[in-house]
Design an enzyme around this catalytic site. Structure first.
Site, mmCIF file in Angstrom:
data_model
loop_
_atom_site.group_PDB
_atom_site.id
_atom_site.type_symbol
_atom_site.label_atom_id
_atom_site.label_comp_id
_atom_site.label_asym_id
_atom_site.label_seq_id
_atom_site.Cartn_x
_atom_site.Cartn_y
_atom_site.Cartn_z
ATOM 1 N N VAL A 77 0.827 -1.202 0.000
ATOM 2 C CA VAL A 77 0.000 0.000 0.000
ATOM 3 C C VAL A 77 0.865 1.257 0.000
ATOM 4 O O VAL A 77 0.576 2.216 -0.704
ATOM 5 C CB VAL A 77 -0.962 0.003 1.212
ATOM 6 C CG1 VAL A 77 -1.626 1.349 1.398
ATOM 7 C CG2 VAL A 77 -1.999 -1.096 1.058
ATOM 8 N N GLU A 78 1.921 1.244 0.778
ATOM 9 C CA GLU A 78 2.765 2.442 0.909
ATOM 10 C C GLU A 78 3.545 2.764 -0.365
ATOM 11 O O GLU A 78 3.597 3.914 -0.784
ATOM 12 C CB GLU A 78 3.744 2.292 2.080
ATOM 13 C CG GLU A 78 3.092 2.301 3.448
ATOM 14 C CD GLU A 78 2.520 3.654 3.840
ATOM 15 O OE1 GLU A 78 2.930 4.682 3.285
ATOM 16 O OE2 GLU A 78 1.638 3.668 4.714
#
Length: 167
Positions: A77-78
């Site tokens: 996600v990051e």
């Protein structure tokens, strides 16, 4: 068409290109979730859920008591597995650490950190696991609070939750 995509993603995975592997398989994500995993299509799951830097991730997540699956989900996600990613907020690397946060975590571990070294997977994973592990401990194993604090800061999460209480 799916067999061509399978060949491309397989080649990227073997080359260690986690980000490109994920991007190549991502259009198949929703369709993949419609059915049960089967051996003939395992390549899709491997492409959608790659495990780059497995040795260091296992080592550091064990050291800081972080579930490796949570860590990989957070990494995806990051940064989408891009070690040189830089966000608009100036978060850097695989785990999107702000330089100030990274410096503080590095100091607590007795290691050096700067903008350039944050793009090195080994250091970024080491600092990311330590930081996330510390947040999980601070919020007594409540992953949603720890992840919210990772992204918004502990001061924000502490404002949202009554003193000494969880979710």
């Amino acid at each position: 068409q799916e067999s061509d995509r399978a060949k491309r993603t397989s080649a990227m995975r073997e080359a260690g290109e986690a980000n490109h592997t994920f991007v190549a398989a991502e259009p198949l994500f929703e369709k993949t979730l419609e059915g049960r995993p089967d051996p003939a299509r395992s390549w899709i799951w491997e492409a959608l859920l790659p495990k780059p830097y497995l040795r260091i991730v296992r080592e550091q997540t064990a050291r800081h008591d972080v579930d490796p699956a949570l860590f990989y989900g957070h990494m995806q996600v990051e940064s989408h597995y891009k070690p040189r990613a830089v966000s608009g907020a100036d978060a850097i690397g695989l785990m999107q650490l702000l330089p100030e946060t990274a410096s503080s975590v590095a100091k607590s571990l007795g290691i050096e950190s700067d903008r350039h070294t944050l793009m090195r997977p080994y250091l970024n994973i080491t600092l990311g696991a330590a930081y996330l592990g510390g947040l999980i401990k601070r919020y007594q194993g409540q992953y949603p609070l720890a992840i919210a604090a990772y992204n918004a800061g502990t001061h924000k999460v502490d404002e949202w939750t009554p003193k000494g209480e969880g979710m």
